[in-house]
Design a protein around this motif. Structure first.
Motif, PDB file in Angstrom:
ATOM      1  N   LYS A  18      -7.717  -9.741 -11.038  1.00 22.19           N
ATOM      2  CA  LYS A  18      -8.320  -9.460  -9.732  1.00 22.19           C
ATOM      3  C   LYS A  18      -7.248  -9.058  -8.717  1.00 22.19           C
ATOM      4  O   LYS A  18      -7.445  -8.148  -7.910  1.00 22.19           O
ATOM      5  CB  LYS A  18      -9.103 -10.683  -9.256  1.00 22.19           C
ATOM      6  CG  LYS A  18      -9.453 -10.770  -7.792  1.00 22.19           C
ATOM      7  CD  LYS A  18     -10.171  -9.544  -7.263  1.00 22.19           C
ATOM      8  CE  LYS A  18     -10.511  -9.671  -5.809  1.00 22.19           C
ATOM      9  NZ  LYS A  18      -9.659  -8.850  -4.944  1.00 22.19           N
ATOM     10  N   LYS A  19      -6.111  -9.703  -8.765  1.00 24.62           N
ATOM     11  CA  LYS A  19      -5.014  -9.362  -7.857  1.00 24.62           C
ATOM     12  C   LYS A  19      -4.589  -7.911  -8.074  1.00 24.62           C
ATOM     13  O   LYS A  19      -4.416  -7.150  -7.118  1.00 24.62           O
ATOM     14  CB  LYS A  19      -3.836 -10.313  -8.111  1.00 24.62           C
ATOM     15  CG  LYS A  19      -2.670 -10.131  -7.181  1.00 24.62           C
ATOM     16  CD  LYS A  19      -1.594 -11.188  -7.499  1.00 24.62           C
ATOM     17  CE  LYS A  19      -0.328 -10.931  -6.739  1.00 24.62           C
ATOM     18  NZ  LYS A  19       0.740 -11.874  -7.123  1.00 24.62           N
ATOM     19  N   MET A  20      -4.466  -7.507  -9.343  1.00 22.45           N
ATOM     20  CA  MET A  20      -4.081  -6.132  -9.655  1.00 22.45           C
ATOM     21  C   MET A  20      -5.120  -5.140  -9.147  1.00 22.45           C
ATOM     22  O   MET A  20      -4.798  -4.169  -8.472  1.00 22.45           O
ATOM     23  CB  MET A  20      -3.904  -5.965 -11.167  1.00 22.45           C
ATOM     24  CG  MET A  20      -3.515  -4.548 -11.574  1.00 22.45           C
ATOM     25  SD  MET A  20      -3.730  -4.223 -13.341  1.00 22.45           S
ATOM     26  CE  MET A  20      -5.509  -4.119 -13.455  1.00 22.45           C
ATOM     27  N   THR A  21      -6.392  -5.396  -9.458  1.00 23.61           N
ATOM     28  CA  THR A  21      -7.433  -4.462  -9.019  1.00 23.61           C
ATOM     29  C   THR A  21      -7.558  -4.445  -7.502  1.00 23.61           C
ATOM     30  O   THR A  21      -7.881  -3.418  -6.916  1.00 23.61           O
ATOM     31  CB  THR A  21      -8.798  -4.785  -9.666  1.00 23.61           C
ATOM     32  OG1 THR A  21      -9.216  -6.100  -9.286  1.00 23.61           O
ATOM     33  CG2 THR A  21      -8.736  -4.651 -11.173  1.00 23.61           C
ATOM     34  N   GLY A  22      -7.274  -5.565  -6.863  1.00 21.33           N
ATOM     35  CA  GLY A  22      -7.315  -5.625  -5.398  1.00 21.33           C
ATOM     36  C   GLY A  22      -6.285  -4.709  -4.759  1.00 21.33           C
ATOM     37  O   GLY A  22      -6.591  -4.004  -3.781  1.00 21.33           O
ATOM     38  N   PHE A  23      -5.068  -4.704  -5.288  1.00 19.29           N
ATOM     39  CA  PHE A  23      -4.037  -3.805  -4.752  1.00 19.29           C
ATOM     40  C   PHE A  23      -4.421  -2.344  -4.966  1.00 19.29           C
ATOM     41  O   PHE A  23      -4.209  -1.508  -4.093  1.00 19.29           O
ATOM     42  CB  PHE A  23      -2.666  -4.086  -5.378  1.00 19.29           C
ATOM     43  CG  PHE A  23      -1.989  -5.303  -4.829  1.00 19.29           C
ATOM     44  CD1 PHE A  23      -1.661  -5.393  -3.486  1.00 19.29           C
ATOM     45  CD2 PHE A  23      -1.672  -6.363  -5.661  1.00 19.29           C
ATOM     46  CE1 PHE A  23      -1.033  -6.521  -2.968  1.00 19.29           C
ATOM     47  CE2 PHE A  23      -1.043  -7.496  -5.155  1.00 19.29           C
ATOM     48  CZ  PHE A  23      -0.728  -7.579  -3.811  1.00 19.29           C
ATOM     49  N   LEU A  24      -4.987  -2.041  -6.115  1.00 16.24           N
ATOM     50  CA  LEU A  24      -5.402  -0.663  -6.373  1.00 16.24           C
ATOM     51  C   LEU A  24      -6.530  -0.258  -5.432  1.00 16.24           C
ATOM     52  O   LEU A  24      -6.506   0.828  -4.839  1.00 16.24           O
ATOM     53  CB  LEU A  24      -5.812  -0.489  -7.836  1.00 16.24           C
ATOM     54  CG  LEU A  24      -4.692  -0.692  -8.860  1.00 16.24           C
ATOM     55  CD1 LEU A  24      -5.246  -0.622 -10.274  1.00 16.24           C
ATOM     56  CD2 LEU A  24      -3.571   0.315  -8.666  1.00 16.24           C
ATOM     57  N   ALA A  25      -7.518  -1.115  -5.265  1.00 17.21           N
ATOM     58  CA  ALA A  25      -8.644  -0.814  -4.371  1.00 17.21           C
ATOM     59  C   ALA A  25      -8.171  -0.643  -2.933  1.00 17.21           C
ATOM     60  O   ALA A  25      -8.600   0.285  -2.234  1.00 17.21           O
ATOM     61  CB  ALA A  25      -9.700  -1.914  -4.466  1.00 17.21           C
ATOM     62  N   ALA A  26      -7.274  -1.508  -2.488  1.00 15.75           N
ATOM     63  CA  ALA A  26      -6.765  -1.428  -1.107  1.00 15.75           C
ATOM     64  C   ALA A  26      -6.000  -0.135  -0.856  1.00 15.75           C
ATOM     65  O   ALA A  26      -5.877   0.306   0.295  1.00 15.75           O
ATOM     66  CB  ALA A  26      -5.879  -2.634  -0.815  1.00 15.75           C
ATOM     67  N   ASN A  27      -5.503   0.475  -1.928  1.00 14.77           N
ATOM     68  CA  ASN A  27      -4.756   1.729  -1.811  1.00 14.77           C
ATOM     69  C   ASN A  27      -5.580   2.937  -2.266  1.00 14.77           C
ATOM     70  O   ASN A  27      -5.023   3.988  -2.561  1.00 14.77           O
ATOM     71  CB  ASN A  27      -3.448   1.625  -2.593  1.00 14.77           C
ATOM     72  CG  ASN A  27      -2.451   0.757  -1.869  1.00 14.77           C
ATOM     73  OD1 ASN A  27      -1.754   1.223  -0.973  1.00 14.77           O
ATOM     74  ND2 ASN A  27      -2.407  -0.526  -2.208  1.00 14.77           N
ATOM     75  N   ASN A  28      -6.902   2.767  -2.324  1.00 13.25           N
ATOM     76  CA  ASN A  28      -7.846   3.846  -2.655  1.00 13.25           C
ATOM     77  C   ASN A  28      -7.550   4.506  -3.999  1.00 13.25           C
ATOM     78  O   ASN A  28      -7.667   5.717  -4.143  1.00 13.25           O
ATOM     79  CB  ASN A  28      -7.888   4.893  -1.544  1.00 13.25           C
ATOM     80  CG  ASN A  28      -8.406   4.311  -0.255  1.00 13.25           C
ATOM     81  OD1 ASN A  28      -9.423   3.619  -0.265  1.00 13.25           O
ATOM     82  ND2 ASN A  28      -7.717   4.569   0.830  1.00 13.25           N
ATOM     83  N   ILE A  29      -7.150   3.712  -4.971  1.00 17.97           N
ATOM     84  CA  ILE A  29      -6.890   4.219  -6.312  1.00 17.97           C
ATOM     85  C   ILE A  29      -8.087   3.870  -7.183  1.00 17.97           C
ATOM     86  O   ILE A  29      -8.489   2.708  -7.283  1.00 17.97           O
ATOM     87  CB  ILE A  29      -5.581   3.643  -6.879  1.00 17.97           C
ATOM     88  CG1 ILE A  29      -4.404   4.132  -6.019  1.00 17.97           C
ATOM     89  CG2 ILE A  29      -5.400   4.028  -8.342  1.00 17.97           C
ATOM     90  CD1 ILE A  29      -3.117   3.424  -6.246  1.00 17.97           C
ATOM     91  N   ASP A  30      -8.669   4.892  -7.793  1.00 14.27           N
ATOM     92  CA  ASP A  30      -9.884   4.759  -8.583  1.00 14.27           C
ATOM     93  C   ASP A  30      -9.537   4.560 -10.056  1.00 14.27           C
ATOM     94  O   ASP A  30      -8.879   5.402 -10.664  1.00 14.27           O
ATOM     95  CB  ASP A  30     -10.729   6.021  -8.397  1.00 14.27           C
ATOM     96  CG  ASP A  30     -12.082   5.940  -9.065  1.00 14.27           C
ATOM     97  OD1 ASP A  30     -12.541   4.829  -9.384  1.00 14.27           O
ATOM     98  OD2 ASP A  30     -12.685   7.009  -9.275  1.00 14.27           O
TER      99      ASP A  30
END
Length: 147
Positions: A18-30
């Motif tokens: 979840k931490k990994m996906t959170g950083f990606l989502a916060a940086n608009n990475i799909d």
């Protein structure tokens, strides 16, 4: 024509994925495709994303161990025996598969898409070219996913 895949080392602890996906989502990475392999102590998340270079830099800047590798993305008919036929082409061409995973597009229900990690990606791609396969690049993946 290969695709860039990100491999992320994750300790096998609650919340790390979840931490990994959170950083990606916060940086608009799909995230376009994902595979997760685990052992008792750690896991490897393998990702195909819309912007691999931004994603790997974002992860590294947030203390993740992440690396880029080239993989082959190949379209196959979504039908009985489709994967078997594709694997026959790999075997006949002498291409060894280290690992693979799949994703499907809601835009194209009659095809599935396989991600293959092979040794010597460019050499393997050359062996598979001309065999009637559609080998995708990063833009093709965006297209088949409707992005």
């Amino acid at each position: 024509m290969s695709v860039k895949q990100i491999s992320v080392f994750l300790e096998n602890k609650p919340g790390n994925l979840k931490k990994m996906t959170g950083f990606l989502a916060a940086n608009n990475i799909d995230i376009r495709a994902i595979s997760l392999a685990e052992t008792k102590d750690f896991g490897i998340a393998r990702l195909i994303v819309d912007d691999a270079f931004s994603a790997v830099n974002t992860l590294k800047n947030n203390d993740f161990i992440a690396s880029l590798t080239s993989v082959l993305a190949i379209e196959i008919p979504d039908e009985t025996g489709g994967l078997d036929k594709l694997l026959s082409i790999f075997a006949d061409a002498g291409v060894n598969i280290e690992y693979m995973y799949a994703f499907q597009s809601i835009k194209s229900a009659d095809h599935a898409y396989m991600i293959f990690r092979v040794a010597h990606t460019q050499e393997s791609e050359a062996k598979l070219t001309g065999k009637g396969l559609r080998i995708l690049d990063q833009e093709d993946i965006a297209e088949v996913l409707g992005n």
